[in-house]
Design a protein around this motif. Structure first.
Motif, PDB file in Angstrom:
ATOM      1  N   GLN A  18      -1.326 -10.130  -7.672  1.00 31.57           N
ATOM      2  CA  GLN A  18      -1.850 -11.347  -8.467  1.00 31.57           C
ATOM      3  C   GLN A  18      -3.124 -10.555  -9.330  1.00 31.57           C
ATOM      4  OE1 GLN A  18      -2.222 -11.737  -4.960  1.00 31.57           O
ATOM      5  NE2 GLN A  18      -1.829 -13.746  -4.564  1.00 31.57           N
ATOM      6  N   ASP A  19      -3.150  -9.246  -9.317  1.00 33.16           N
ATOM      7  CA  ASP A  19      -4.197  -8.299  -9.829  1.00 33.16           C
ATOM      8  C   ASP A  19      -3.019  -6.952 -10.449  1.00 33.16           C
ATOM      9  OD1 ASP A  19      -5.773  -9.689  -8.797  1.00 33.16           O
ATOM     10  OD2 ASP A  19      -6.290  -8.371  -6.869  1.00 33.16           O
ATOM     11  N   ASN A  20      -4.024  -6.564 -11.419  1.00 33.98           N
ATOM     12  CA  ASN A  20      -3.083  -5.427 -12.498  1.00 33.98           C
ATOM     13  C   ASN A  20      -3.396  -4.194 -12.173  1.00 33.98           C
ATOM     14  OD1 ASN A  20      -1.246  -7.325 -13.844  1.00 33.98           O
ATOM     15  ND2 ASN A  20      -3.203  -7.566 -15.410  1.00 33.98           N
ATOM     16  N   ASN A  21      -4.708  -3.974 -11.349  1.00 34.34           N
ATOM     17  CA  ASN A  21      -5.184  -2.263 -11.123  1.00 34.34           C
ATOM     18  C   ASN A  21      -5.297  -2.521  -9.308  1.00 34.34           C
ATOM     19  OD1 ASN A  21      -5.743  -2.121 -13.506  1.00 34.34           O
ATOM     20  ND2 ASN A  21      -7.519  -3.763 -13.729  1.00 34.34           N
ATOM     21  N   PRO A  22      -4.803  -1.539  -9.681  1.00 38.09           N
ATOM     22  CA  PRO A  22      -4.600  -0.768  -7.999  1.00 38.09           C
ATOM     23  C   PRO A  22      -6.095  -0.384  -7.113  1.00 38.09           C
ATOM     24  CG  PRO A  22      -4.179   0.984  -9.099  1.00 38.09           C
ATOM     25  CD  PRO A  22      -4.255   0.110  -9.751  1.00 38.09           C
ATOM     26  N   ILE A  23      -6.931  -0.517  -5.289  1.00 35.74           N
ATOM     27  CA  ILE A  23      -7.834  -0.200  -5.436  1.00 35.74           C
ATOM     28  C   ILE A  23      -7.519   0.964  -4.698  1.00 35.74           C
ATOM     29  CG2 ILE A  23      -9.439  -1.089  -3.558  1.00 35.74           C
ATOM     30  CD1 ILE A  23      -8.754  -4.208  -3.762  1.00 35.74           C
ATOM     31  N   PHE A  24      -8.642   1.584  -5.122  1.00 37.59           N
ATOM     32  CA  PHE A  24      -8.218   2.841  -4.262  1.00 37.59           C
ATOM     33  C   PHE A  24      -8.952   3.909  -3.445  1.00 37.59           C
ATOM     34  CE2 PHE A  24      -6.932   3.369  -8.948  1.00 37.59           C
ATOM     35  CZ  PHE A  24      -5.474   4.230  -8.595  1.00 37.59           C
ATOM     36  N   LEU A  25      -8.983   4.043  -2.573  1.00 33.72           N
ATOM     37  CA  LEU A  25      -9.041   4.127  -0.620  1.00 33.72           C
ATOM     38  C   LEU A  25      -9.128   5.463  -0.375  1.00 33.72           C
ATOM     39  CD1 LEU A  25      -8.767   0.844   0.690  1.00 33.72           C
ATOM     40  CD2 LEU A  25     -10.437   1.705  -0.340  1.00 33.72           C
ATOM     41  N   THR A  26     -10.066   5.871   0.539  1.00 35.00           N
ATOM     42  CA  THR A  26      -9.860   7.272   0.842  1.00 35.00           C
ATOM     43  C   THR A  26     -10.427   6.581   2.877  1.00 35.00           C
ATOM     44  OG1 THR A  26     -12.056   8.009   0.496  1.00 35.00           O
ATOM     45  CG2 THR A  26     -10.197   8.791  -1.404  1.00 35.00           C
ATOM     46  N   TRP A  77       0.558  -1.026   0.356  1.00 35.93           N
ATOM     47  CA  TRP A  77       0.091  -0.086   0.247  1.00 35.93           C
ATOM     48  C   TRP A  77       1.074   1.493   0.094  1.00 35.93           C
ATOM     49  CZ3 TRP A  77      -0.257   3.454   4.170  1.00 35.93           C
ATOM     50  CH2 TRP A  77       0.252   3.179   5.489  1.00 35.93           C
ATOM     51  N   GLU A  78       0.482   2.730  -0.447  1.00 37.79           N
ATOM     52  CA  GLU A  78       0.761   3.276  -0.912  1.00 37.79           C
ATOM     53  C   GLU A  78      -0.416   5.031  -0.337  1.00 37.79           C
ATOM     54  OE1 GLU A  78       1.667   4.745  -5.214  1.00 37.79           O
ATOM     55  OE2 GLU A  78       2.992   2.951  -4.677  1.00 37.79           O
ATOM     56  N   VAL A  79       0.674   6.025   0.018  1.00 33.13           N
ATOM     57  CA  VAL A  79      -0.458   6.920   0.078  1.00 33.13           C
ATOM     58  C   VAL A  79       0.023   8.521  -0.672  1.00 33.13           C
ATOM     59  CG1 VAL A  79       0.574   7.872   2.207  1.00 33.13           C
ATOM     60  CG2 VAL A  79      -2.400   8.447   1.994  1.00 33.13           C
ATOM     61  N   ASN A  80      -0.886   8.672  -0.966  1.00 34.93           N
ATOM     62  CA  ASN A  80      -0.499  10.136  -1.612  1.00 34.93           C
ATOM     63  C   ASN A  80      -1.604  10.865  -1.874  1.00 34.93           C
ATOM     64  OD1 ASN A  80       0.779  11.953  -3.865  1.00 34.93           O
ATOM     65  ND2 ASN A  80       1.018  10.556  -5.118  1.00 34.93           N
ATOM     66  N   ASN A  81      -1.309  12.390  -1.101  1.00 38.81           N
ATOM     67  CA  ASN A  81      -2.445  13.688  -0.923  1.00 38.81           C
ATOM     68  C   ASN A  81      -3.200  12.898  -0.821  1.00 38.81           C
ATOM     69  OD1 ASN A  81      -0.674  15.428  -2.514  1.00 38.81           O
ATOM     70  ND2 ASN A  81      -1.496  14.795  -3.743  1.00 38.81           N
ATOM     71  N   GLY A  82      -3.599  12.003   0.522  1.00 41.80           N
ATOM     72  CA  GLY A  82      -5.429  11.181   0.944  1.00 41.80           C
ATOM     73  C   GLY A  82      -5.720   9.931   0.673  1.00 41.80           C
ATOM     74  N   VAL A  83      -5.212   9.894  -0.620  1.00 40.08           N
ATOM     75  CA  VAL A  83      -5.691   8.722  -1.230  1.00 40.08           C
ATOM     76  C   VAL A  83      -5.051   7.613  -1.404  1.00 40.08           C
ATOM     77  CG1 VAL A  83      -6.556   7.344  -2.851  1.00 40.08           C
ATOM     78  CG2 VAL A  83      -6.519  10.454  -2.999  1.00 40.08           C
ATOM     79  N   TYR A  84      -5.304   6.155  -0.653  1.00 40.51           N
ATOM     80  CA  TYR A  84      -4.829   5.082  -0.546  1.00 40.51           C
ATOM     81  C   TYR A  84      -4.871   4.371  -1.867  1.00 40.51           C
ATOM     82  CZ  TYR A  84      -4.138   6.742   4.390  1.00 40.51           C
ATOM     83  OH  TYR A  84      -3.681   7.081   5.072  1.00 40.51           O
ATOM     84  N   LYS A  85      -4.004   3.566  -2.200  1.00 35.58           N
ATOM     85  CA  LYS A  85      -3.574   2.714  -2.924  1.00 35.58           C
ATOM     86  C   LYS A  85      -3.330   0.982  -2.159  1.00 35.58           C
ATOM     87  CE  LYS A  85      -2.615   5.415  -6.480  1.00 35.58           C
ATOM     88  NZ  LYS A  85      -1.365   6.156  -8.023  1.00 35.58           N
ATOM     89  N   MET A  86      -3.990   0.408  -2.618  1.00 33.10           N
ATOM     90  CA  MET A  86      -3.537  -0.796  -2.183  1.00 33.10           C
ATOM     91  C   MET A  86      -3.912  -1.853  -3.314  1.00 33.10           C
ATOM     92  SD  MET A  86      -6.938  -2.462   0.660  1.00 33.10           S
ATOM     93  CE  MET A  86      -6.120  -3.627   0.024  1.00 33.10           C
TER      94      MET A  86
END
Length: 105
Positions: free
Chosen positions: A79-87, A66-75
């Motif tokens: 196995q998957d190509n697309n990240p999940i975006f969370l706030t 996971w990472e965070v950038n400007n309050g948006v978290y990416k998981m």
């Protein structure tokens, strides 16, 4: 002999900890309701573990980054190509597209 050690910066991000989502499947003619619990554990080195339980039995267990950038978290699941975006709307609530994703334990 030379040795080096780099200091790991302290991570105090509010996402650290265990987040859960619990749902009960509706009762059908053939089965009774089953409680499905999902847990995401975020740790301070930008890694985590996802586990899904059916009752008390682990059905799925997999790691993520996971990472965070400007309050948006990416998981990112390996196995998957697309990240999940969370706030994080509150200190205890993760959302995805305005819908509750998980609640902090």
């Amino acid at each position: 002999m030379l040795s080096g050690c780099s200091e790991i910066p302290e991570n105090n991000d509010p996402i650290l900890g265990v987040w859960t989502k619990t749902e009960t499947n509706s009762v059908s003619e053939k089965t009774t309701g089953t409680t499905i619990t999902e847990e995401w554990t975020f740790n301070d080195v930008f890694l985590g573990r996802y586990e899904q339980f059916s009752g008390n039995t682990i059905v799925i267990s997999r790691d993520f980054k996971w990472e965070v950038n400007n309050g948006v978290y990416k998981m990112y699941y390996p196995q998957d190509n697309n990240p999940i975006f969370l706030t994080m709307d509150l200190p205890e609530l993760l959302t995805q597209n305005g819908e509750t994703f998980a609640i902090k334990k």
